[in-house]
Design a protein around this motif. Structure first.
Motif, mmCIF file in Angstrom:
data_model
loop_
_atom_site.group_PDB
_atom_site.id
_atom_site.type_symbol
_atom_site.label_atom_id
_atom_site.label_comp_id
_atom_site.label_asym_id
_atom_site.label_seq_id
_atom_site.Cartn_x
_atom_site.Cartn_y
_atom_site.Cartn_z
ATOM 1 N N SER A 27 0.674 -1.197 0.117
ATOM 2 C CA SER A 27 -0.154 -0.015 0.068
ATOM 3 C C SER A 27 0.840 1.177 0.138
ATOM 4 O O SER A 27 1.728 1.458 0.907
ATOM 5 N N GLY A 28 0.793 1.995 -1.133
ATOM 6 C CA GLY A 28 1.444 3.308 -1.237
ATOM 7 C C GLY A 28 3.019 3.198 -1.076
ATOM 8 O O GLY A 28 3.463 4.302 -0.550
ATOM 9 N N VAL A 29 3.496 2.125 -1.640
ATOM 10 C CA VAL A 29 4.727 1.994 -1.581
ATOM 11 C C VAL A 29 5.697 2.789 -2.491
ATOM 12 O O VAL A 29 5.509 2.860 -3.667
ATOM 13 N N GLY A 30 6.731 3.552 -1.713
ATOM 14 C CA GLY A 30 7.502 4.283 -2.495
ATOM 15 C C GLY A 30 8.977 4.069 -2.120
ATOM 16 O O GLY A 30 9.172 3.495 -1.135
ATOM 17 N N LYS A 31 9.917 4.224 -3.071
ATOM 18 C CA LYS A 31 11.397 4.029 -2.800
ATOM 19 C C LYS A 31 12.223 5.188 -3.264
ATOM 20 O O LYS A 31 12.036 5.391 -4.570
ATOM 21 N N ASN A 71 12.607 -6.561 -4.234
ATOM 22 C CA ASN A 71 13.278 -6.449 -3.146
ATOM 23 C C ASN A 71 12.426 -5.909 -1.954
ATOM 24 O O ASN A 71 12.658 -6.108 -0.637
ATOM 25 N N MET A 72 11.677 -5.010 -2.241
ATOM 26 C CA MET A 72 10.333 -4.689 -1.164
ATOM 27 C C MET A 72 9.809 -5.899 -0.482
ATOM 28 O O MET A 72 9.575 -6.050 0.760
ATOM 29 N N ILE A 73 9.327 -6.611 -1.561
ATOM 30 C CA ILE A 73 8.545 -7.831 -1.134
ATOM 31 C C ILE A 73 9.346 -8.765 -0.265
ATOM 32 O O ILE A 73 8.905 -9.499 0.869
ATOM 33 N N THR A 74 10.598 -9.089 -0.633
ATOM 34 C CA THR A 74 11.485 -10.115 -0.118
ATOM 35 C C THR A 74 12.187 -9.428 1.170
ATOM 36 O O THR A 74 12.826 -10.138 1.998
ATOM 37 N N ARG A 78 14.263 -1.881 2.079
ATOM 38 C CA ARG A 78 12.870 -1.319 2.746
ATOM 39 C C ARG A 78 12.443 -0.129 1.973
ATOM 40 O O ARG A 78 13.138 0.671 1.293
ATOM 41 N N PRO A 79 11.191 0.082 2.058
ATOM 42 C CA PRO A 79 10.362 1.370 1.345
ATOM 43 C C PRO A 79 10.666 2.497 2.065
ATOM 44 O O PRO A 79 10.799 2.512 3.258
ATOM 45 N N THR A 80 10.684 3.665 1.482
ATOM 46 C CA THR A 80 10.848 4.767 1.901
ATOM 47 C C THR A 80 9.446 5.465 2.512
ATOM 48 O O THR A 80 9.359 6.062 3.417
ATOM 49 N N ALA A 81 8.459 4.902 1.556
ATOM 50 C CA ALA A 81 6.989 5.140 2.263
ATOM 51 C C ALA A 81 6.089 4.002 1.942
ATOM 52 O O ALA A 81 6.396 3.129 1.186
ATOM 53 N N GLY A 82 4.988 4.095 2.573
ATOM 54 C CA GLY A 82 4.155 2.684 2.349
ATOM 55 C C GLY A 82 4.281 1.427 3.314
ATOM 56 O O GLY A 82 5.347 1.245 4.181
ATOM 57 N N PRO A 90 4.027 -7.663 8.614
ATOM 58 C CA PRO A 90 4.553 -6.387 8.167
ATOM 59 C C PRO A 90 5.813 -6.386 8.091
ATOM 60 O O PRO A 90 6.491 -5.930 9.020
ATOM 61 N N VAL A 91 6.406 -6.544 7.042
ATOM 62 C CA VAL A 91 7.931 -6.742 6.554
ATOM 63 C C VAL A 91 8.438 -5.246 6.622
ATOM 64 O O VAL A 91 9.440 -5.274 7.182
ATOM 65 N N HIS A 92 7.713 -4.102 6.421
ATOM 66 C CA HIS A 92 8.363 -2.944 6.544
ATOM 67 C C HIS A 92 8.666 -2.551 8.194
ATOM 68 O O HIS A 92 9.503 -1.619 8.429
ATOM 69 N N GLY A 93 8.014 -3.197 8.997
ATOM 70 C CA GLY A 93 8.337 -2.905 10.517
ATOM 71 C C GLY A 93 9.318 -3.969 11.092
ATOM 72 O O GLY A 93 9.433 -3.738 12.235
ATOM 73 N N LEU A 94 9.790 -4.818 10.445
ATOM 74 C CA LEU A 94 10.704 -5.657 11.146
ATOM 75 C C LEU A 94 11.964 -5.270 11.397
ATOM 76 O O LEU A 94 12.560 -4.422 10.529
ATOM 77 N N THR A 95 12.895 -5.604 12.302
ATOM 78 C CA THR A 95 14.209 -5.249 12.601
ATOM 79 C C THR A 95 15.131 -6.127 11.642
ATOM 80 O O THR A 95 14.634 -7.115 11.045
ATOM 81 N N GLU A 96 16.290 -5.671 11.484
ATOM 82 C CA GLU A 96 17.205 -6.662 10.644
ATOM 83 C C GLU A 96 17.473 -7.865 11.041
ATOM 84 O O GLU A 96 17.302 -8.697 10.271
#
Length: 253
Positions: A27-31, A71-74, A78-82, A90-96
């Motif tokens: 949703s709303g993914v930007g990089k 690369n965002m999906i895997t 990481r996305p800049t936005a979205g 929620p992959v965008h919120g995981l730690t390394e």
């Protein structure tokens, strides 16, 4: 495997993949990448849903944003936005630390250049993700790896090193390795780029069989003929999804 490493893996708290949810939801993914020449917007407001069991081909010109999207999906980037959700996580919120273990359990990745470890046999290469994520009993791993090699048609090559396998055989081993931890999502980045037409066609047949069995397949390809054998074609252009349509349908944009 080192005991301290196994203890660290056990300490990483992650939810189990949800196979009853959409395999992929963006949703709303930007990089945006910052370069010496300034900012470069690789992805622009991507909204995408891929349902469980879909076989989706991702196509587009070089530099269109295909690889960045994958690369965002895997979780490689990481996305800049979205937001990026895969099988309910929620992959965008995981730690390394979390993301490395999450990827091993949830996403199977198949590369163009196979990426098999040259000093390990085909069987040992397939066992490697099981060792890394410690999700199967050690005593069961060789048998499971052999079953996966049987699934992709190269069980008779189990004891051979990659250098002694053909390109097609190496790619089949790589696919077996990607399935080692039974991930709900399989992502293939130009998986047929180094294969002859006949072998490439056989790999696509295998992907179709896996999708029919419930796996979700995302395949980046430049080959229109191979893309047409997926159930849906996603066209990426200038960082946006320019077209998403079932194979054989005319895209409305």
């Amino acid at each position: 495997m080192n005991g301290k490493w196994l203890a660290w893996l056990g300490a990483v708290d992650l939810p189990e993949p949800r196979r009853d949810l959409a395999a992929v939801a963006l949703s709303g993914v930007g990089k945006v990448y910052v370069t010496g020449a300034g900012e470069f917007e690789a992805l622009r407001g991507i909204d995408l849903t891929v349902e469980a069991g879909e076989f989706v081909a991702v196509v587009g010109k070089s530099g269109s944003g295909k690889s960045t999207l994958i690369n965002m999906i895997t979780g490689i980037d990481r996305p800049t936005a979205g937001s990026v959700w895969v099988a309910g996580t929620p992959v965008h919120g995981l730690t390394e630390n979390q993301i490395a273990v999450w990827r091993g359990r949830t996403v199977g990745v198949v590369f163009q250049f196979f990426q098999l470890l040259p000093t390990l046999t085909a069987l040992e290469n397939v066992m490697l993700p099981m060792d890394f994520c410690a999700v199967h009993d050690p005593a069961e791993r060789p048998e499971r790896a052999l079953r996966l090699l049987e699934l992709v048609g190269v069980a008779d090559q189990a004891d051979k090193l990659p250098a002694n396998l053909s390109g097609g055989q190496q790619q089949r081993v790589a696919i077996a390795r990607s399935l080692a931890n039974d991930p709900p999502l399989l992502v293939a980045d130009e998986p047929t780029g180094n294969l002859d037409n006949r072998t490439a066609s056989a790999v696509i047949d295998l992907f179709a069989e896996l999708a029919a069995g419930g796996k979700t397949i995302l395949m980046v390809t430049h080959d229109d003929d191979l893309a047409s054998r997926a159930s849906r074609i996603l066209t990426v252009a200038e960082g946006r999804i320019a077209c998403s349509a079932a194979t054989g349908e005319v895209c409305d944009g």
